[in-house]
Design a protein around this motif. Sequence first.
Motif, short mmCIF file in Angstrom:
data_model
loop_
_atom_site.label_atom_id
_atom_site.label_comp_id
_atom_site.label_asym_id
_atom_site.label_seq_id
_atom_site.Cartn_x
_atom_site.Cartn_y
_atom_site.Cartn_z
N THR A 182 0.85 -1.20 0.00
CA THR A 182 0.00 0.00 0.00
C THR A 182 0.87 1.24 0.00
O THR A 182 1.54 1.54 0.99
CB THR A 182 -0.93 0.01 1.23
OG1 THR A 182 -1.71 -1.18 1.24
CG2 THR A 182 -1.86 1.22 1.17
N GLY A 183 0.88 1.92 -1.12
CA GLY A 183 1.62 3.18 -1.23
C GLY A 183 0.75 4.33 -0.76
O GLY A 183 -0.43 4.42 -1.11
N LEU A 184 1.33 5.20 0.04
CA LEU A 184 0.63 6.37 0.58
C LEU A 184 1.36 7.63 0.15
O LEU A 184 2.58 7.63 -0.04
CB LEU A 184 0.58 6.29 2.11
CG LEU A 184 -0.08 5.05 2.71
CD1 LEU A 184 0.17 5.00 4.20
CD2 LEU A 184 -1.57 5.05 2.41
N ALA A 234 -5.25 -3.17 12.22
CA ALA A 234 -5.79 -4.15 11.28
C ALA A 234 -5.57 -3.73 9.83
O ALA A 234 -6.04 -4.40 8.92
CB ALA A 234 -7.28 -4.34 11.53
N GLY A 235 -4.86 -2.63 9.62
CA GLY A 235 -4.58 -2.19 8.26
C GLY A 235 -3.27 -2.75 7.75
O GLY A 235 -2.69 -3.66 8.35
N PRO A 236 -2.77 -2.22 6.65
CA PRO A 236 -1.49 -2.69 6.11
C PRO A 236 -0.38 -2.52 7.14
O PRO A 236 -0.24 -1.42 7.71
CB PRO A 236 -1.26 -1.79 4.89
CG PRO A 236 -2.61 -1.23 4.55
CD PRO A 236 -3.36 -1.13 5.82
N PRO A 237 0.40 -3.54 7.42
CA PRO A 237 1.49 -3.40 8.39
C PRO A 237 2.61 -2.54 7.83
O PRO A 237 2.69 -2.33 6.62
CB PRO A 237 1.95 -4.85 8.60
CG PRO A 237 1.62 -5.52 7.31
CD PRO A 237 0.34 -4.89 6.83
N PRO A 238 3.48 -2.02 8.68
CA PRO A 238 4.57 -1.18 8.19
C PRO A 238 5.39 -1.83 7.08
O PRO A 238 5.84 -1.14 6.15
CB PRO A 238 5.42 -0.93 9.44
CG PRO A 238 4.42 -1.00 10.56
CD PRO A 238 3.45 -2.07 10.15
N SER A 239 5.58 -3.13 7.14
CA SER A 239 6.39 -3.82 6.13
C SER A 239 5.71 -3.87 4.76
O SER A 239 6.36 -4.20 3.76
CB SER A 239 6.70 -5.24 6.59
OG SER A 239 5.49 -5.98 6.77
N ALA A 240 4.43 -3.56 4.70
CA ALA A 240 3.70 -3.58 3.44
C ALA A 240 3.18 -2.19 3.07
O ALA A 240 2.25 -2.05 2.29
CB ALA A 240 2.53 -4.55 3.51
N ARG A 241 3.79 -1.16 3.66
CA ARG A 241 3.47 0.22 3.31
C ARG A 241 4.71 0.87 2.69
O ARG A 241 5.83 0.49 2.99
CB ARG A 241 3.11 1.05 4.55
CG ARG A 241 2.02 0.54 5.42
CD ARG A 241 1.95 1.43 6.67
NE ARG A 241 1.24 0.80 7.76
CZ ARG A 241 1.38 1.16 9.04
NH1 ARG A 241 2.23 2.13 9.37
NH2 ARG A 241 0.69 0.53 9.97
N LEU A 242 4.49 1.87 1.87
CA LEU A 242 5.58 2.74 1.46
C LEU A 242 5.01 4.13 1.27
O LEU A 242 3.79 4.32 1.25
CB LEU A 242 6.28 2.23 0.21
CG LEU A 242 5.49 1.98 -1.07
CD1 LEU A 242 5.24 3.28 -1.84
CD2 LEU A 242 6.23 1.02 -1.96
N ILE A 243 5.89 5.10 1.14
CA ILE A 243 5.48 6.49 0.98
C ILE A 243 6.02 7.03 -0.34
O ILE A 243 7.18 6.80 -0.68
CB ILE A 243 5.99 7.36 2.15
CG1 ILE A 243 5.33 6.92 3.47
CG2 ILE A 243 5.71 8.84 1.90
CD1 ILE A 243 5.84 7.67 4.69
#
Length: 288
Positions: free
Chosen positions: A97-99, A129-138
């Motif tokens: 999940t890119g933010l 319960a959302g995307p964990p830090p390991s599956a996020r990027l900015i």
Amino acid sequence: MLLGRIGVWSVGLTHGDRAEAREVAAELEALGYGTLWLGGIPGDNPQADLAAAAEVLAATRRTVVATACLSIWTHTPDQLAAAYRALPAADRARLVTGLAVSHAPFAEHYRQPLTAMRRYLDALDAIGAGPPPSARLIGAHRPRMTQLAAARTAGTQPYLVDTYYTARARALLGVGPLLAPVQTVVPLTDPIAARAAARTVLAPYLTLPNLTRTWLDSGFTEADLQHGGSDRLVDRLVAWGDTERIATHVTSHLQAGADHVAVHVVAEYPRAFPRAAWRDLASLLPTA
């Protein structure tokens, strides 16, 4: 999560014909691209959270699917967490999940972007319960947002940057955080036509401070930002020419320190699928 060395960034996967988007996703996976990035259009991104991602995930089996990038102003942490929870566990396992904070002209409530992103990540962490830090990027460009990405997410995906930026970002991130720049590509060999097409992509961004300051930090001048962008700006930000020349430009980001490059092929229409160009590039790029 293994993104591979090369992925495809496509507006069509998000905004294009849905049946063709699913067909294209399956073909891109078969061609060996490691990640499919769901691209956006400034000021015109869908409000359906991860709906497009769910479609692409359902059409593929192995490829990572990534949003690039959801605006934090239009997708609340609660909405994002709910959409993420609604996906099957197997799909969540290959979703990034890119933010992004977007830009002031495209976001009604834009203010204090760094603080806003930090608070957004805090809210996601609190929900749990959302995307964990390991599956996020900015989608970061400036140094402090890049540092936040390194500290709180898997890493960063900058857009419209050159290899000078990639090298600087790698030095700032250090070893470990993901660096996955988007490389815009124009598969035309005529310099006049290629640069004209490239300038249509650059046009919405030439007055946006996040990007213009980033370009100035890479050695460009104010003169390079005038009249649609100088040839020097265009040639360093956009890969154009034959397939071999484009592939060399793309892989130069890997040599400069990128972990992954998302290839954005400019199509005749923004929502189209430039399938021939993707096929040609797949034979020359290190997709594995």
